[in-house]
Motif scaffolding. Structure first.
Motif, PDB file in Angstrom:
ATOM      1  N   ARG A 119       0.854  -1.187   0.000  1.00  0.00           N
ATOM      2  CA  ARG A 119       0.000   0.000   0.000  1.00  0.00           C
ATOM      3  C   ARG A 119       0.889   1.235   0.000  1.00  0.00           C
ATOM      4  N   ARG A 120       0.324   2.355  -0.388  1.00  0.00           N
ATOM      5  CA  ARG A 120       1.092   3.595  -0.430  1.00  0.00           C
ATOM      6  C   ARG A 120       0.685   4.499   0.730  1.00  0.00           C
ATOM      7  N   ILE A 121       1.679   5.171   1.316  1.00  0.00           N
ATOM      8  CA  ILE A 121       1.415   6.094   2.413  1.00  0.00           C
ATOM      9  C   ILE A 121       2.102   7.430   2.125  1.00  0.00           C
ATOM     10  N   ASP A 122       1.671   8.441   2.868  1.00  0.00           N
ATOM     11  CA  ASP A 122       2.219   9.781   2.698  1.00  0.00           C
ATOM     12  C   ASP A 122       3.556   9.918   3.433  1.00  0.00           C
ATOM     13  N   LEU A 123       4.265  10.969   3.083  1.00  0.00           N
ATOM     14  CA  LEU A 123       5.509  11.313   3.757  1.00  0.00           C
ATOM     15  C   LEU A 123       5.434  12.784   4.128  1.00  0.00           C
ATOM     16  N   ASN A 267      12.122  18.389  16.216  1.00  0.00           N
ATOM     17  CA  ASN A 267      12.307  16.945  16.386  1.00  0.00           C
ATOM     18  C   ASN A 267      11.499  16.223  15.304  1.00  0.00           C
ATOM     19  N   THR A 268      12.161  15.370  14.502  1.00  0.00           N
ATOM     20  CA  THR A 268      11.448  14.574  13.502  1.00  0.00           C
ATOM     21  C   THR A 268      11.626  13.095  13.825  1.00  0.00           C
ATOM     22  N   ASP A 269      10.521  12.432  14.151  1.00  0.00           N
ATOM     23  CA  ASP A 269      10.528  10.997  14.457  1.00  0.00           C
ATOM     24  C   ASP A 269      11.569  10.629  15.517  1.00  0.00           C
ATOM     25  N   GLY A 270      11.772  11.527  16.495  1.00  0.00           N
ATOM     26  CA  GLY A 270      12.647  11.202  17.616  1.00  0.00           C
ATOM     27  C   GLY A 270      14.041  11.770  17.554  1.00  0.00           C
ATOM     28  N   ASP A 271      14.420  12.418  16.442  1.00  0.00           N
ATOM     29  CA  ASP A 271      15.749  13.004  16.317  1.00  0.00           C
ATOM     30  C   ASP A 271      15.630  14.484  15.987  1.00  0.00           C
ATOM     31  N   ILE A 272      16.528  15.288  16.547  1.00  0.00           N
ATOM     32  CA  ILE A 272      16.549  16.724  16.282  1.00  0.00           C
ATOM     33  C   ILE A 272      17.301  16.944  14.976  1.00  0.00           C
ATOM     34  N   THR A 273      16.603  17.447  13.947  1.00  0.00           N
ATOM     35  CA  THR A 273      17.183  17.489  12.613  1.00  0.00           C
ATOM     36  C   THR A 273      17.186  18.861  11.951  1.00  0.00           C
ATOM     37  N   THR A 274      16.351  19.810  12.417  1.00  0.00           N
ATOM     38  CA  THR A 274      16.315  21.124  11.786  1.00  0.00           C
ATOM     39  C   THR A 274      15.837  22.155  12.811  1.00  0.00           C
ATOM     40  N   HIS A 275      15.609  23.399  12.383  1.00  0.00           N
ATOM     41  CA  HIS A 275      15.221  24.481  13.282  1.00  0.00           C
ATOM     42  C   HIS A 275      14.148  25.356  12.641  1.00  0.00           C
ATOM     43  N   THR A 276      13.508  26.163  13.472  1.00  0.00           N
ATOM     44  CA  THR A 276      12.581  27.169  12.952  1.00  0.00           C
ATOM     45  C   THR A 276      13.391  28.310  12.340  1.00  0.00           C
ATOM     46  N   PRO A 277      12.834  29.012  11.350  1.00  0.00           N
ATOM     47  CA  PRO A 277      11.491  28.824  10.790  1.00  0.00           C
ATOM     48  C   PRO A 277      11.357  27.481  10.083  1.00  0.00           C
ATOM     49  N   ALA A 278      10.201  26.861  10.261  1.00  0.00           N
ATOM     50  CA  ALA A 278       9.985  25.504   9.746  1.00  0.00           C
ATOM     51  C   ALA A 278       8.847  25.501   8.730  1.00  0.00           C
ATOM     52  N   ARG A 279       9.148  25.000   7.557  1.00  0.00           N
ATOM     53  CA  ARG A 279       8.148  24.907   6.490  1.00  0.00           C
ATOM     54  C   ARG A 279       7.836  23.432   6.225  1.00  0.00           C
ATOM     55  N   PHE A 280       6.579  23.077   6.380  1.00  0.00           N
ATOM     56  CA  PHE A 280       6.130  21.693   6.273  1.00  0.00           C
ATOM     57  C   PHE A 280       5.302  21.499   5.008  1.00  0.00           C
ATOM     58  N   ARG A 281       5.363  20.297   4.476  1.00  0.00           N
ATOM     59  CA  ARG A 281       4.457  19.903   3.404  1.00  0.00           C
ATOM     60  C   ARG A 281       4.226  18.404   3.499  1.00  0.00           C
ATOM     61  N   VAL A 282       3.150  17.935   2.887  1.00  0.00           N
ATOM     62  CA  VAL A 282       2.867  16.508   2.817  1.00  0.00           C
ATOM     63  C   VAL A 282       3.099  16.051   1.389  1.00  0.00           C
ATOM     64  N   ARG A 283       3.685  14.872   1.248  1.00  0.00           N
ATOM     65  CA  ARG A 283       3.907  14.271  -0.065  1.00  0.00           C
ATOM     66  C   ARG A 283       2.992  13.045  -0.162  1.00  0.00           C
ATOM     67  N   PRO A 284       1.789  13.209  -0.710  1.00  0.00           N
ATOM     68  CA  PRO A 284       0.813  12.101  -0.728  1.00  0.00           C
ATOM     69  C   PRO A 284       1.335  10.896  -1.498  1.00  0.00           C
ATOM     70  N   GLY A 285       1.169   9.706  -0.900  1.00  0.00           N
ATOM     71  CA  GLY A 285       1.517   8.455  -1.554  1.00  0.00           C
ATOM     72  C   GLY A 285       2.976   8.343  -1.950  1.00  0.00           C
ATOM     73  N   ALA A 286       3.856   8.986  -1.209  1.00  0.00           N
ATOM     74  CA  ALA A 286       5.265   9.054  -1.608  1.00  0.00           C
ATOM     75  C   ALA A 286       6.028   7.751  -1.388  1.00  0.00           C
ATOM     76  N   VAL A 287       5.557   6.903  -0.457  1.00  0.00           N
ATOM     77  CA  VAL A 287       6.296   5.689  -0.099  1.00  0.00           C
ATOM     78  C   VAL A 287       5.375   4.471  -0.168  1.00  0.00           C
ATOM     79  N   SER A 288       5.908   3.366  -0.685  1.00  0.00           N
ATOM     80  CA  SER A 288       5.192   2.096  -0.692  1.00  0.00           C
ATOM     81  C   SER A 288       5.628   1.269   0.508  1.00  0.00           C
ATOM     82  N   VAL A 289       4.679   0.655   1.189  1.00  0.00           N
ATOM     83  CA  VAL A 289       4.990  -0.186   2.345  1.00  0.00           C
ATOM     84  C   VAL A 289       4.262  -1.510   2.217  1.00  0.00           C
ATOM     85  N   ILE A 290       4.851  -2.533   2.809  1.00  0.00           N
ATOM     86  CA  ILE A 290       4.183  -3.828   2.880  1.00  0.00           C
ATOM     87  C   ILE A 290       3.493  -3.900   4.230  1.00  0.00           C
TER      88      ILE A 290
END
Length: 294
Positions: A119-123, A267-290
């Motif tokens: 199935r495909r999920i967002d990122l 914090n992204t998924d448990g790790d500190i990776t970037t700083h504000t200002p923070a710009r977010f977006r969703v990538r629909p169906g970007a990854v396939s998973v079993i």
């Protein structure tokens, strides 16, 4: 492609607590399903994405044994290559596995990995950094610093709650501006979360109707009067019903921008990776998973 010709890139930390068991289980189930395993040794976080890209033309799928941080490291390469991801949940929280309904039992997860549907999920993405579960500002950053490996080993998933209550006692609120789909919201907050998946932080729920394939980001901001309110709010956070509290604001959208007066870590998924200002977006169906069907 016929099952007897499938090839899977296998990334598992054999030195992890459940590493050897995961290797034994997936090898046995792969042999039954006619899947050839190609093992990649990844000593550093950065090696994971590199290994996936290096094998992209020679494998049909990627099997990763690890926790949410390990899966997060693989996310950009999975999106770029289009290879399906199968998960052997070996972390403390395993929030992505829980979101997708993947069995936490390693033997059952191994069976699903080599024979389950795709199935495909967002990122989610913040300042170019990908995330599966949630990105957040405030308390969760201090929580990531507080939650040591020793606490995870000693308390398991309950370590998240122990660390959260410790951090909440000293956490000071901050002011931020949240822009969602062009609409501005000014908040005073101790925690702002932007969720792509459903679960995070050891079983917390982003929002009661959140799903990893709904094409939306779920946003919340918490403004509590004091640390003593956390125990009252905690049960609703487990169920994703915290938006019903008058001092918790909740929105959803596809694009989010968060600015703060002072530069604050994200914090992204448990790790500190970037700083504000923070710009977010969703990538629909970007990854396939079993994973099991939604």
């Amino acid at each position: 492609m016929s099952a007897d010709r499938r090839r899977a890139l296998l990334i598992v930390n054999g030195k992890a607590r459940q590493g050897q068991r995961a290797l034994d289980d997936i090898r046995e189930e792969a042999a039954k399903a006619g899947v050839t395993l190609i093992r990649a040794e990844c000593r550093e976080r950065e090696d994971i994405a590199e290994a996936i890209r290096d094998h992209a033309d020679s494998v049909d799928m990627v099997i990763i044994g690890g926790g949410d941080g390990t899966l997060n490291a693989a996310a950009p390469a999975l999106a770029d290559t289009g290879l399906p991801l199968a998960i052997l949940p070996m972390g403390t929280a395993n929030d992505l596995a829980r979101t997708l309904g993947i069995p936490l039992d390693l033997r059952e997860a191994a069976k699903l990995a080599v024979s389950g549907p795709i199935r495909r999920i967002d990122l989610g993405e913040v300042n170019g950094v990908a995330f599966f579960n949630v990105a957040s500002i405030g308390l969760s950053v201090e929580l990531a610093r507080e939650l040591t490996r020793e606490m995870k080993r000693r308390w398991g998933v309950f370590g998240y709650a122990v660390a959260a209550f410790r951090v909440a006692r000293r956490m000071a609120p901050f002011r931020a501006e949240i822009r969602i789909n062009g609409v501005r919201h000014r908040v005073k907050s101790v925690q702002i979360g932007v969720g792509n998946g459903r679960h995070y932080g050891g079983g917390m729920t982003v929002q009661e109707n959140a799903a990893p394939d709904d094409g939306q980001l779920d946003v919340y901001s918490i403004d509590l009067r004091g640390w003593w309110e956390w125990p009252l709010l905690y049960p609703d956070f487990r169920r994703g019903r915290h938006g019903h509290w008058k001092n918790v604001h909740a929105w959803y959208g596809q694009e989010v921008e968060i600015t703060t007066r002072h530069r604050r870590p994200v914090n992204t998924d448990g790790d500190i990776t970037t700083h504000t200002p923070a710009r977010f977006r969703v990538r629909p169906g970007a990854v396939s998973v079993i994973a099991p069907p939604r």
